[in-house]
Enzyme design. Structure first.
Site, PDB file in Angstrom:
ATOM      1  N   GLY A  67       0.832  -1.195   0.000  1.00  0.00           N
ATOM      2  CA  GLY A  67       0.000   0.000   0.000  1.00  0.00           C
ATOM      3  C   GLY A  67       0.863   1.239   0.000  1.00  0.00           C
ATOM      4  O   GLY A  67       2.068   1.172   0.277  1.00  0.00           O
ATOM      5  N   CYS A  98       5.413  -6.051   1.583  1.00  0.00           N
ATOM      6  CA  CYS A  98       5.735  -4.627   1.550  1.00  0.00           C
ATOM      7  C   CYS A  98       5.062  -3.912   2.738  1.00  0.00           C
ATOM      8  O   CYS A  98       5.479  -4.092   3.863  1.00  0.00           O
ATOM      9  CB  CYS A  98       5.334  -4.022   0.203  1.00  0.00           C
ATOM     10  SG  CYS A  98       6.151  -2.468  -0.182  1.00  0.00           S
ATOM     11  N   TYR A  99       4.017  -3.126   2.521  1.00  0.00           N
ATOM     12  CA  TYR A  99       3.339  -2.485   3.644  1.00  0.00           C
ATOM     13  C   TYR A  99       2.812  -3.529   4.623  1.00  0.00           C
ATOM     14  O   TYR A  99       2.803  -3.308   5.840  1.00  0.00           O
ATOM     15  CB  TYR A  99       2.183  -1.613   3.149  1.00  0.00           C
ATOM     16  CG  TYR A  99       1.484  -0.850   4.256  1.00  0.00           C
ATOM     17  CD1 TYR A  99       1.868   0.441   4.576  1.00  0.00           C
ATOM     18  CD2 TYR A  99       0.442  -1.428   4.973  1.00  0.00           C
ATOM     19  CE1 TYR A  99       1.234   1.136   5.600  1.00  0.00           C
ATOM     20  CE2 TYR A  99      -0.198  -0.747   5.993  1.00  0.00           C
ATOM     21  CZ  TYR A  99       0.201   0.546   6.299  1.00  0.00           C
ATOM     22  OH  TYR A  99      -0.431   1.228   7.322  1.00  0.00           O
ATOM     23  N   HIS A 193       7.771  -7.502  -3.927  1.00  0.00           N
ATOM     24  CA  HIS A 193       6.468  -7.916  -4.450  1.00  0.00           C
ATOM     25  C   HIS A 193       6.610  -9.230  -5.224  1.00  0.00           C
ATOM     26  O   HIS A 193       7.110  -9.240  -6.352  1.00  0.00           O
ATOM     27  CB  HIS A 193       5.884  -6.839  -5.357  1.00  0.00           C
ATOM     28  CG  HIS A 193       5.424  -5.628  -4.612  1.00  0.00           C
ATOM     29  ND1 HIS A 193       4.156  -5.503  -4.110  1.00  0.00           N
ATOM     30  CD2 HIS A 193       6.087  -4.506  -4.253  1.00  0.00           C
ATOM     31  CE1 HIS A 193       4.040  -4.348  -3.484  1.00  0.00           C
ATOM     32  NE2 HIS A 193       5.202  -3.717  -3.559  1.00  0.00           N
ATOM     33  N   GLU A 195       4.210 -11.007  -6.478  1.00  0.00           N
ATOM     34  CA  GLU A 195       3.103 -11.217  -7.399  1.00  0.00           C
ATOM     35  C   GLU A 195       3.333 -10.631  -8.777  1.00  0.00           C
ATOM     36  O   GLU A 195       2.547 -10.869  -9.694  1.00  0.00           O
ATOM     37  CB  GLU A 195       1.809 -10.630  -6.804  1.00  0.00           C
ATOM     38  CG  GLU A 195       1.691  -9.112  -6.839  1.00  0.00           C
ATOM     39  CD  GLU A 195       2.423  -8.386  -5.727  1.00  0.00           C
ATOM     40  OE1 GLU A 195       2.202  -7.182  -5.570  1.00  0.00           O
ATOM     41  OE2 GLU A 195       3.236  -9.017  -5.023  1.00  0.00           O
ATOM     42  N   SER A 248     -15.352  -2.464 -26.098  1.00  0.00           N
ATOM     43  CA  SER A 248     -14.370  -1.663 -26.812  1.00  0.00           C
ATOM     44  C   SER A 248     -13.580  -2.483 -27.816  1.00  0.00           C
ATOM     45  O   SER A 248     -12.897  -1.923 -28.673  1.00  0.00           O
ATOM     46  CB  SER A 248     -13.396  -1.019 -25.832  1.00  0.00           C
ATOM     47  OG  SER A 248     -12.600  -2.008 -25.209  1.00  0.00           O
ATOM     48  N   GLY A 249     -13.631  -3.804 -27.713  1.00  0.00           N
ATOM     49  CA  GLY A 249     -12.864  -4.660 -28.599  1.00  0.00           C
ATOM     50  C   GLY A 249     -11.625  -5.227 -27.969  1.00  0.00           C
ATOM     51  O   GLY A 249     -10.995  -6.119 -28.520  1.00  0.00           O
ATOM     52  N   GLY A 250     -11.230  -4.703 -26.797  1.00  0.00           N
ATOM     53  CA  GLY A 250     -10.084  -5.245 -26.092  1.00  0.00           C
ATOM     54  C   GLY A 250     -10.427  -6.557 -25.411  1.00  0.00           C
ATOM     55  O   GLY A 250     -11.584  -6.991 -25.381  1.00  0.00           O
ATOM     56  N   VAL A 251      -9.407  -7.209 -24.837  1.00  0.00           N
ATOM     57  CA  VAL A 251      -9.621  -8.521 -24.248  1.00  0.00           C
ATOM     58  C   VAL A 251     -10.581  -8.457 -23.064  1.00  0.00           C
ATOM     59  O   VAL A 251     -11.412  -9.354 -22.877  1.00  0.00           O
ATOM     60  CB  VAL A 251      -8.272  -9.161 -23.833  1.00  0.00           C
ATOM     61  CG1 VAL A 251      -7.553  -8.325 -22.800  1.00  0.00           C
ATOM     62  CG2 VAL A 251      -8.482 -10.587 -23.325  1.00  0.00           C
ATOM     63  N   ASP A 252     -10.511  -7.412 -22.259  1.00  0.00           N
ATOM     64  CA  ASP A 252     -11.362  -7.325 -21.075  1.00  0.00           C
ATOM     65  C   ASP A 252     -12.836  -7.271 -21.454  1.00  0.00           C
ATOM     66  O   ASP A 252     -13.654  -8.057 -20.966  1.00  0.00           O
ATOM     67  CB  ASP A 252     -11.002  -6.090 -20.242  1.00  0.00           C
ATOM     68  CG  ASP A 252      -9.537  -6.030 -19.895  1.00  0.00           C
ATOM     69  OD1 ASP A 252      -8.901  -7.103 -19.854  1.00  0.00           O
ATOM     70  OD2 ASP A 252      -9.009  -4.928 -19.678  1.00  0.00           O
ATOM     71  N   LYS A 400      -4.806  -9.116 -15.632  1.00  0.00           N
ATOM     72  CA  LYS A 400      -4.882  -9.256 -17.082  1.00  0.00           C
ATOM     73  C   LYS A 400      -4.558 -10.680 -17.541  1.00  0.00           C
ATOM     74  O   LYS A 400      -5.226 -11.221 -18.433  1.00  0.00           O
ATOM     75  CB  LYS A 400      -3.924  -8.263 -17.742  1.00  0.00           C
ATOM     76  CG  LYS A 400      -3.934  -8.274 -19.246  1.00  0.00           C
ATOM     77  CD  LYS A 400      -5.204  -7.672 -19.826  1.00  0.00           C
ATOM     78  CE  LYS A 400      -5.245  -6.181 -19.583  1.00  0.00           C
ATOM     79  NZ  LYS A 400      -6.411  -5.549 -20.254  1.00  0.00           N
ATOM     80  N   LYS A 536       7.728   0.504 -15.229  1.00  0.00           N
ATOM     81  CA  LYS A 536       6.662   0.772 -14.258  1.00  0.00           C
ATOM     82  C   LYS A 536       6.871  -0.106 -13.037  1.00  0.00           C
ATOM     83  O   LYS A 536       6.838  -1.330 -13.172  1.00  0.00           O
ATOM     84  CB  LYS A 536       5.295   0.487 -14.863  1.00  0.00           C
ATOM     85  CG  LYS A 536       4.150   0.644 -13.834  1.00  0.00           C
ATOM     86  CD  LYS A 536       2.815   0.184 -14.377  1.00  0.00           C
ATOM     87  CE  LYS A 536       1.727   0.346 -13.322  1.00  0.00           C
ATOM     88  NZ  LYS A 536       0.406  -0.121 -13.786  1.00  0.00           N
ATOM     89  N   GLU A 542       0.746   3.737 -19.591  1.00  0.00           N
ATOM     90  CA  GLU A 542       0.243   4.857 -20.381  1.00  0.00           C
ATOM     91  C   GLU A 542       0.932   6.142 -19.917  1.00  0.00           C
ATOM     92  O   GLU A 542       1.342   6.264 -18.763  1.00  0.00           O
ATOM     93  CB  GLU A 542      -1.277   4.992 -20.221  1.00  0.00           C
ATOM     94  CG  GLU A 542      -2.069   3.799 -20.721  1.00  0.00           C
ATOM     95  CD  GLU A 542      -2.163   3.731 -22.239  1.00  0.00           C
ATOM     96  OE1 GLU A 542      -1.758   4.715 -22.909  1.00  0.00           O
ATOM     97  OE2 GLU A 542      -2.637   2.701 -22.757  1.00  0.00           O
TER      98      GLU A 542
END
Length: 544
Positions: A67, A98-99, A193, A195, A248-252, A400, A536, A542
């Site tokens: 966190g 972590c936290y 982390h 994960e 939207s056409g994305g995988v999600d 994802k 990242k 993004e």
């Protein structure tokens, strides 16, 4: 602090606790009493879960997540009252990440302080005192000489609680991993982390904790998860409920749409909104894939003029996201009214499908207000209060890579499942500056060139996400015998499986050269291409 402010603070805290408990009880009510569970208490958003909920869910282990707060600060999040008493009385294994590590140390009397040297990114972890040699150790079957982990912390443990010991360290962090007293509850804490993609042996460590230490069963199957989602959707919508879906056409959104179609058939109405910020030929491709191949009732709404008009003069990324999110809801509500007139008498249109994922929730909703929010997400934050449709978010607790596994289990084709992510606001958040038709057309063509060259090079599936960003700066160039003063674009390609962390993709120079040459030669108004080599964290994937 005056009495009124103190009272307001207590009321706000009570409301947060009540909401967290309500959500957790709702989740626990969906669980079968005989299925063993490992609970994850999220210190980035909600961690205040009533102990009675944990007991009712047959919890055999707990993970305390990371966190953004500092555990020693006033107002920082802590587990609910009675949590540690329950852990000790039932001997429930706990892994603090972590936290979560710092929360454990703080509770048991150790010390956590700001580190003089912060760690963000990759580090090498080494075992302490022979830990990891036998099954049941947290680091079992993890090689000591090759243990690359992903760090993201500014605080560190400077004094262990009584009875605790260090089981791993880095050059900068002596207590990178700790274990509780040997004769007590199985308590473990790690500063990194496990994960995320870039912790090399993170999956092994998680397996060691979940399977060997907690005794969790290994009969989990994504097909079972798909069937459970379908059952839950049928129960929520009822026999006469209709759902409209944000596609939207994305995988999600594609996986979400297929789930809804499998659950309620033609009572699911998918809506594709052209907001003027879609990729090149996007609407036609989505219609072909979902309507023609999957048989989904999909309707295209061309609202590009409305969106571009609303975005005129807007440059702030948060304002862009919220403007687009609000207008999306308006369009959906209008479509809902249209569909209501077409459904059989007695049927209702009360629900809206959204492809929200767990990273969207983490990055959008903080424990204490907006201060720790990374970005608003039009599927999570920024939804106007006037929205009259109730949400169905079957993917809300998945990452994802899990959504892709679910898509394969549902029988979706490889191209749909492994298509690179595309943000809900579209190209609007890949244009750093005002959004208009000219900038969208320019970016659409540049992005299509980049993706087509990446596919030709046979590396599309090696990259988790690739896209072009239009920058609000111009540079001097020369074409033929003339001087140019035109836009700069940045190419962003990253590797990641969970999208919580990502590293830039090491692309060969020949492919980069082809992409750059084609963009500069074929897209009017662009004379320079840059390659983004930031990871990242500290950057996001993004740009906005």
């Amino acid at each position: 602090m005056d009495a009124d402010k103190a009272g307001a603070t207590r009321e706000e805290e009570s409301a947060r606790v009540s909401e967290a408990v309500k959500q957790a009880r709702a989740l626990a009510g969906q669980l079968t009493s005989d299925r063993k569970q490992i609970a994850i208490l999220d210190f980035g958003s909600h961690c205040l879960v009533d102990v009675e909920v944990l007991k009712s869910a047959h919890v055999i282990g707990v993970v305390l997540s990371g966190g953004p707060a500092s555990v020693y600060d006033e107002g920082s999040p802590h587990v609910a009252d009675g949590f540690w008493d329950w852990v000790e009385s039932e001997k429930i294994p706990v892994l603090g990440v972590c936290y979560g590590l710092q929360e454990m140390v703080n509770h048991y009397g150790g010390k956590v302080e700001a580190s003089a040297k912060r760690e963000y990114g990759k580090s090498i972890v080494h075992r302490t005192g022979g830990h990891g040699e036998k099954r049941g150790d947290l680091f079992f079957e993890i090689p000591d000489e090759d243990d690359v982990v992903w760090m993201s912390h500014g605080d560190k443990v400077t004094e262990l609680p009584p009875g605790f010991k260090s089981i791993a360290h880095t050059d900068n962090c002596p207590e990178t991993a700790i274990a509780g007293p040997e004769d007590g509850v199985p308590l473990y804490g790690i500063q990194f982390h496990p994960e995320v993609t870039h912790t090399k042996h993170g999956a092994t460590l998680i397996k060691n904790f979940a399977v060997d230490i907690c005794g969790a069963p290994t009969d989990w199957d994504m097909k079972d998860i798909a069937e459970e989602f379908i059952r839950e959707v049928r129960e929520k919508a009822g026999p006469d409920g209709h759902v409209i879906g944000a596609v939207s056409g994305g995988v999600d959104s594609s996986v979400g749409a297929v789930l809804l179609h499998r659950a309620i058939g033609d009572r699911f109405h998918a809506i594709l909104v052209d907001n003027g910020c879609l990729r090149l030929n996007e609407a036609e491709r989505v219609l072909d894939r979902l309507r023609n191949r999957e048989g989904i009732d999909l309707h295209l709404v061309d609202a590009s003029d409305r969106f571009l008009a609303a975005l005129k003069g807007v440059e702030d990324p948060e304002v862009k996201r919220k403007t687009i999110g609000a207008l999306f809801i308006d369009v959906f509500q209008e479509e809902a009214e249209r569909i209501k007139k077409e459904v059989p008498e007695g049927h209702t249109v009360d629900f809206l499908l959204q492809g929200t994922l767990y990273p969207d929730v983490i990055e959008s909703i903080s424990y204490k207000g907006p201060s720790a929010t990374i970005k608003s997400h039009h599927n999570v934050g920024g939804l106007p209060e006037k929205m009259s449709l109730k949400l169905i978010e079957p993917l809300r607790e998945l990452f994802k890579d899990e959504v892709r596994s679910l898509g394969l289990a549902l029988g979706l084709e490889h191209e749909s499942v492994f298509r690179h992510p595309f943000p809900g606001p579209g190209l609007a958040i890949r244009i750093l500056g005002e959004v208009n038709k000219e900038s969208c057309d320019k970016l659409r063509l540049a992005d299509d060139i980049a993706i087509s060259e990446i596919r030709k090079a046979g590396i599309y599936d090696d990259i988790a996400q690739a896209f072009v960003v239009l920058l609000p700066v111009k540079s001097v160039g020369v074409m033929g015998d003339g001087r140019t003063y035109e836009n700069v674009v940045a190419l962003r390609c990253v590797n990641s499986s969970d999208f919580m962390t990502a590293n830039w993709y090491f692309m060969d120079h020949e492919t980069l050269a082809r992409i750059s040459n084609r963009i500069i030669n074929e897209v009017p108004g662009i004379n320079r291409v840059c390659y983004d080599i930031s990871s990242k964290p500290p950057a996001t994937i993004e740009w906005l």
